[in-house]
Write a protein that holds these residues in place. Structure first.
Motif, PDB file in Angstrom:
ATOM      1  N   GLY A 240      26.339  34.289  57.954  1.00 26.89           N
ATOM      2  CA  GLY A 240      27.416  34.638  58.866  1.00 26.89           C
ATOM      3  C   GLY A 240      28.534  33.632  58.916  1.00 26.89           C
ATOM      4  N   THR A 241      28.319  32.439  58.351  1.00 25.99           N
ATOM      5  CA  THR A 241      29.414  31.461  58.322  1.00 25.99           C
ATOM      6  C   THR A 241      30.592  31.954  57.500  1.00 25.99           C
ATOM      7  OG1 THR A 241      28.317  30.355  56.451  1.00 25.99           O
ATOM      8  CG2 THR A 241      27.893  29.475  58.658  1.00 25.99           C
ATOM      9  N   SER A 242      30.362  32.964  56.673  1.00 27.79           N
ATOM     10  CA  SER A 242      31.474  33.502  55.885  1.00 27.79           C
ATOM     11  C   SER A 242      32.555  34.103  56.778  1.00 27.79           C
ATOM     12  CB  SER A 242      30.961  34.565  54.910  1.00 27.79           C
ATOM     13  OG  SER A 242      30.348  35.640  55.617  1.00 27.79           O
ATOM     14  N   ILE A 243      32.212  34.421  58.032  1.00 24.98           N
ATOM     15  CA  ILE A 243      33.191  35.033  58.925  1.00 24.98           C
ATOM     16  C   ILE A 243      34.258  34.037  59.357  1.00 24.98           C
ATOM     17  CG2 ILE A 243      32.112  34.570  61.160  1.00 24.98           C
ATOM     18  CD1 ILE A 243      32.633  37.503  61.863  1.00 24.98           C
ATOM     19  N   VAL A 244      33.974  32.724  59.222  1.00 24.66           N
ATOM     20  CA  VAL A 244      34.991  31.739  59.600  1.00 24.66           C
ATOM     21  C   VAL A 244      36.111  31.683  58.577  1.00 24.66           C
ATOM     22  CG1 VAL A 244      33.242  30.365  60.796  1.00 24.66           C
ATOM     23  CG2 VAL A 244      33.894  29.762  58.465  1.00 24.66           C
ATOM     24  N   SER A 245      35.993  32.456  57.507  1.00 26.16           N
ATOM     25  CA  SER A 245      37.103  32.537  56.555  1.00 26.16           C
ATOM     26  C   SER A 245      38.342  33.134  57.213  1.00 26.16           C
ATOM     27  CB  SER A 245      36.703  33.379  55.346  1.00 26.16           C
ATOM     28  OG  SER A 245      36.361  34.703  55.737  1.00 26.16           O
ATOM     29  N   THR A 246      38.156  33.888  58.304  1.00 28.67           N
ATOM     30  CA  THR A 246      39.306  34.427  59.038  1.00 28.67           C
ATOM     31  C   THR A 246      40.098  33.327  59.728  1.00 28.67           C
ATOM     32  OG1 THR A 246      37.902  34.794  60.980  1.00 28.67           O
ATOM     33  CG2 THR A 246      38.147  36.618  59.443  1.00 28.67           C
ATOM     34  N   MET A 247      39.491  32.133  59.862  1.00 32.24           N
ATOM     35  CA  MET A 247      40.166  30.992  60.486  1.00 32.24           C
ATOM     36  C   MET A 247      40.713  30.031  59.439  1.00 32.24           C
ATOM     37  SD  MET A 247      37.097  30.466  63.228  1.00 32.24           S
ATOM     38  CE  MET A 247      37.744  28.958  63.917  1.00 32.24           C
ATOM     39  N   ALA A 248      40.721  30.462  58.164  1.00 37.62           N
ATOM     40  CA  ALA A 248      41.242  29.654  57.049  1.00 37.62           C
ATOM     41  C   ALA A 248      40.472  28.354  56.883  1.00 37.62           C
ATOM     42  CB  ALA A 248      42.731  29.370  57.230  1.00 37.62           C
ATOM     43  N   ILE A 249      39.175  28.392  57.165  1.00 30.77           N
ATOM     44  CA  ILE A 249      38.309  27.237  56.921  1.00 30.77           C
ATOM     45  C   ILE A 249      37.717  27.390  55.531  1.00 30.77           C
ATOM     46  CG2 ILE A 249      36.224  26.031  57.665  1.00 30.77           C
ATOM     47  CD1 ILE A 249      36.844  26.891  60.499  1.00 30.77           C
ATOM     48  N   ALA A 250      37.803  26.334  54.733  1.00 30.10           N
ATOM     49  CA  ALA A 250      37.452  26.418  53.314  1.00 30.10           C
ATOM     50  C   ALA A 250      35.948  26.366  53.095  1.00 30.10           C
ATOM     51  CB  ALA A 250      38.144  25.306  52.540  1.00 30.10           C
ATOM     52  N   GLU A 251      35.226  27.318  53.690  1.00 28.49           N
ATOM     53  CA  GLU A 251      33.802  27.435  53.365  1.00 28.49           C
ATOM     54  C   GLU A 251      33.657  28.226  52.066  1.00 28.49           C
ATOM     55  OE1 GLU A 251      32.120  30.667  53.867  1.00 28.49           O
ATOM     56  OE2 GLU A 251      34.190  31.342  53.999  1.00 28.49           O
ATOM     57  N   LEU A 252      32.427  28.570  51.692  1.00 24.41           N
ATOM     58  CA  LEU A 252      32.166  29.113  50.365  1.00 24.41           C
ATOM     59  C   LEU A 252      32.932  30.410  50.106  1.00 24.41           C
ATOM     60  CD1 LEU A 252      30.601  29.008  47.714  1.00 24.41           C
ATOM     61  CD2 LEU A 252      28.710  30.171  48.856  1.00 24.41           C
ATOM     62  N   PHE A 253      32.823  31.365  50.990  1.00 23.30           N
ATOM     63  CA  PHE A 253      33.453  32.659  50.745  1.00 23.30           C
ATOM     64  C   PHE A 253      34.976  32.544  50.729  1.00 23.30           C
ATOM     65  CE2 PHE A 253      34.900  36.900  52.285  1.00 23.30           C
ATOM     66  CZ  PHE A 253      34.506  37.624  51.162  1.00 23.30           C
ATOM     67  N   TYR A 254      35.519  31.735  51.631  1.00 24.40           N
ATOM     68  CA  TYR A 254      36.975  31.560  51.663  1.00 24.40           C
ATOM     69  C   TYR A 254      37.473  30.926  50.358  1.00 24.40           C
ATOM     70  CZ  TYR A 254      41.589  29.950  53.118  1.00 24.40           C
ATOM     71  OH  TYR A 254      42.938  29.716  53.200  1.00 24.40           O
ATOM     72  N   GLN A 255      36.757  29.910  49.880  1.00 27.92           N
ATOM     73  CA  GLN A 255      37.171  29.237  48.649  1.00 27.92           C
ATOM     74  C   GLN A 255      37.091  30.180  47.460  1.00 27.92           C
ATOM     75  OE1 GLN A 255      38.336  25.940  48.848  1.00 27.92           O
ATOM     76  NE2 GLN A 255      39.162  26.590  46.886  1.00 27.92           N
ATOM     77  N   VAL A 256      36.069  31.018  47.426  1.00 23.21           N
ATOM     78  CA  VAL A 256      35.952  32.002  46.351  1.00 23.21           C
ATOM     79  C   VAL A 256      37.123  32.984  46.405  1.00 23.21           C
ATOM     80  CG1 VAL A 256      34.593  33.995  45.635  1.00 23.21           C
ATOM     81  CG2 VAL A 256      33.470  31.812  46.010  1.00 23.21           C
ATOM     82  N   GLN A 257      37.500  33.401  47.623  1.00 25.00           N
ATOM     83  CA  GLN A 257      38.648  34.291  47.759  1.00 25.00           C
ATOM     84  C   GLN A 257      39.932  33.646  47.241  1.00 25.00           C
ATOM     85  OE1 GLN A 257      38.138  35.181  52.045  1.00 25.00           O
ATOM     86  NE2 GLN A 257      38.203  37.324  51.466  1.00 25.00           N
ATOM     87  N   VAL A 258      40.098  32.374  47.541  1.00 27.48           N
ATOM     88  CA  VAL A 258      41.294  31.662  47.084  1.00 27.48           C
ATOM     89  C   VAL A 258      41.334  31.627  45.562  1.00 27.48           C
ATOM     90  CG1 VAL A 258      42.420  29.403  47.016  1.00 27.48           C
ATOM     91  CG2 VAL A 258      41.513  30.276  49.170  1.00 27.48           C
ATOM     92  N   ARG A 262      43.945  33.755  42.752  1.00 24.38           N
ATOM     93  CA  ARG A 262      44.833  33.116  41.780  1.00 24.38           C
ATOM     94  C   ARG A 262      44.621  33.652  40.368  1.00 24.38           C
ATOM     95  NH1 ARG A 262      43.936  26.836  43.758  1.00 24.38           N
ATOM     96  NH2 ARG A 262      45.064  27.003  45.754  1.00 24.38           N
ATOM     97  N   ASN A 263      43.350  33.807  39.965  1.00 22.48           N
ATOM     98  CA  ASN A 263      43.102  34.209  38.574  1.00 22.48           C
ATOM     99  C   ASN A 263      42.726  35.683  38.415  1.00 22.48           C
ATOM    100  OD1 ASN A 263      40.438  34.337  39.464  1.00 22.48           O
ATOM    101  ND2 ASN A 263      39.813  32.453  38.438  1.00 22.48           N
ATOM    102  N   GLY A 264      42.511  36.393  39.516  1.00 22.89           N
ATOM    103  CA  GLY A 264      42.205  37.815  39.435  1.00 22.89           C
ATOM    104  C   GLY A 264      40.795  38.142  38.987  1.00 22.89           C
ATOM    105  N   ARG A 265      39.924  37.161  38.808  1.00 22.40           N
ATOM    106  CA  ARG A 265      38.537  37.396  38.375  1.00 22.40           C
ATOM    107  C   ARG A 265      37.654  37.628  39.610  1.00 22.40           C
ATOM    108  NH1 ARG A 265      38.844  38.388  32.944  1.00 22.40           N
ATOM    109  NH2 ARG A 265      40.175  36.842  31.924  1.00 22.40           N
ATOM    110  N   VAL A 266      37.729  38.816  40.165  1.00 21.74           N
ATOM    111  CA  VAL A 266      37.066  39.086  41.444  1.00 21.74           C
ATOM    112  C   VAL A 266      35.550  39.101  41.290  1.00 21.74           C
ATOM    113  CG1 VAL A 266      36.852  40.720  43.343  1.00 21.74           C
ATOM    114  CG2 VAL A 266      39.070  40.376  42.233  1.00 21.74           C
ATOM    115  N   VAL A 267      35.054  39.890  40.343  1.00 22.82           N
ATOM    116  CA  VAL A 267      33.599  40.087  40.226  1.00 22.82           C
ATOM    117  C   VAL A 267      32.862  38.792  39.899  1.00 22.82           C
ATOM    118  CG1 VAL A 267      31.792  41.285  38.930  1.00 22.82           C
ATOM    119  CG2 VAL A 267      33.820  42.528  39.678  1.00 22.82           C
ATOM    120  N   PRO A 268      33.220  38.023  38.882  1.00 24.71           N
ATOM    121  CA  PRO A 268      32.473  36.782  38.599  1.00 24.71           C
ATOM    122  C   PRO A 268      32.533  35.773  39.745  1.00 24.71           C
ATOM    123  CG  PRO A 268      34.447  36.896  37.256  1.00 24.71           C
ATOM    124  CD  PRO A 268      34.277  38.234  37.873  1.00 24.71           C
ATOM    125  N   LEU A 269      33.667  35.713  40.469  1.00 22.18           N
ATOM    126  CA  LEU A 269      33.757  34.778  41.599  1.00 22.18           C
ATOM    127  C   LEU A 269      32.896  35.246  42.762  1.00 22.18           C
ATOM    128  CD1 LEU A 269      35.337  32.141  41.687  1.00 22.18           C
ATOM    129  CD2 LEU A 269      36.131  33.646  39.880  1.00 22.18           C
TER     130      LEU A 269
END
Length: 331
Positions: A240-258, A262-269
């Protein structure tokens, strides 16, 4: 000559139990027939076919882009984000269960004021979605510019600026911890209530102090009921920590989204995040298994073997069987 009907014929004399007991049957002459389980084999074959198809798709479908996955799986930014996710889980768990134990004690107390406060807390924080709580704490500066500690309705002894005191990370920890405390309180309360009250009465009759009653009698038994649900809550909090990505905190899911933004490789990320979540959840499940095993010592006479102990036992049996066969061949 007359023939009696079948139903009118006299029954054959029953065998004497004494004669049956007197018979000596050599066990080596008995035929042992192995039980057949055809449906087990069919279901196992079907499962293997499905798994084989899935693995074949992973290996042959170029859309998974395993080269990109390998490139970013251990990238420094991903590892830093993973560490931040672990930190959020640890802080949220410690704060949540520490406050949850206090709330559970208040709900179990005989003080009606404490019971009401604890029940209201649990009701409120279970009613409000977690994302709303996180965004509220993240934007608390809109309501209060400063926080003061001092005499109620009187002079302030210390004043803090909210913007500098409550950062995004602090807001996330507060939101996760307070939300987790409401569920932890009910888990702890249920575990304590599962212990037979007669044991507490017997301990009190023996003159055992209340503190020792709780830590020596109630808590070890309550932990057997608390641990499975508590472990589920910790694992849910980790994911559930992935939900803090809405607060722009650079946890795992947020960093993967970033990165895939940039590179458009959605599935492997997304697979990078998925595999890391699976690995950490597996580690937490292993810890849960051994902690539950520790607290189960007083409930069972013989502890079941751990997977490692089972593997060692099978290896020892295989080695002993191999030595016997080699000894028979050399004779």
């Amino acid at each position: 000559m007359t023939t009696l009907p079948v139903h009118a014929r006299p029954a054959a004399p029953a065998a004497d139990p004494v004669d049956i007991a007197a018979r000596r049957i050599d066990p080596s002459t008995l035929t042992v027939v192995r039980a057949r389980h055809p449906w087990r084999w069919l279901s196992a074959a079907a499962a293997l076919i499905v798994v084989a198809q899935f693995v074949n798709g992973l290996a042959t479908n170029s859309g998974w882009d395993w080269a990109t996955f390998a490139k970013y799986f251990t990238a420094p930014v991903v590892l830093q984000a993973m560490w931040l996710t672990i930190q959020l889980t640890i802080y949220g768990t410690v704060l949540g269960f520490a406050l949850g134990v206090a709330i559970a004690a208040a709900r179990l107390s005989k003080n009606p004021v404490l019971q009401t406060i604890a029940w209201t807390y649990v009701w409120a924080f279970r009613s409000i979605p977690l994302i709303v709580q996180l965004l509220f704490w993240f934007n608390i500066a809109y309501l209060y510019d400063t926080l003061s500690i001092g005499v109620p309705f009187g002079p302030a002894l210390a004043t803090f600026d909210v913007n500098s005191t409550i950062s995004g990370m602090t807001a996330a920890v507060i939101g996760l911890g307070l939300h987790q405390a409401a569920y932890s309180a009910e888990i702890v309360r249920a575990g304590i209530l599962s212990v037979d009250h007669g044991q507490v009465e017997a301990a009190a009759a023996l003159g055992i102090p209340r503190r020792r009653q709780f830590f020596r009698i109630v808590l070890p038994q309550a932990m057997r009921g608390i641990l499975p649900n508590a472990a589920n809550e910790v694992i849910s909090l980790f994911k559930g920590t992935s939900i803090v990505s809405t607060m722009a905190i650079a946890e795992l899911f947020y960093q993967v989204q970033v990165i895939y933004g940039r590179n458009g490789r959605v599935v492997p990320l997304l697979m990078v995040a998925t595999v890391w979540y699976i690995l950490m959840t597996t580690a937490l499940s292993i810890v849960q298994y051994y902690v539950e095993r520790h607290y189960a010592k007083g409930a069972v006479r013989t502890m079941p073997l751990t997977p490692l102990q089972k593997a060692r036992a099978h290896l020892a049996d295989w080695s002993a069987r191999a030595r016997r066969q080699s000894a028979e061949h050399t004779r």
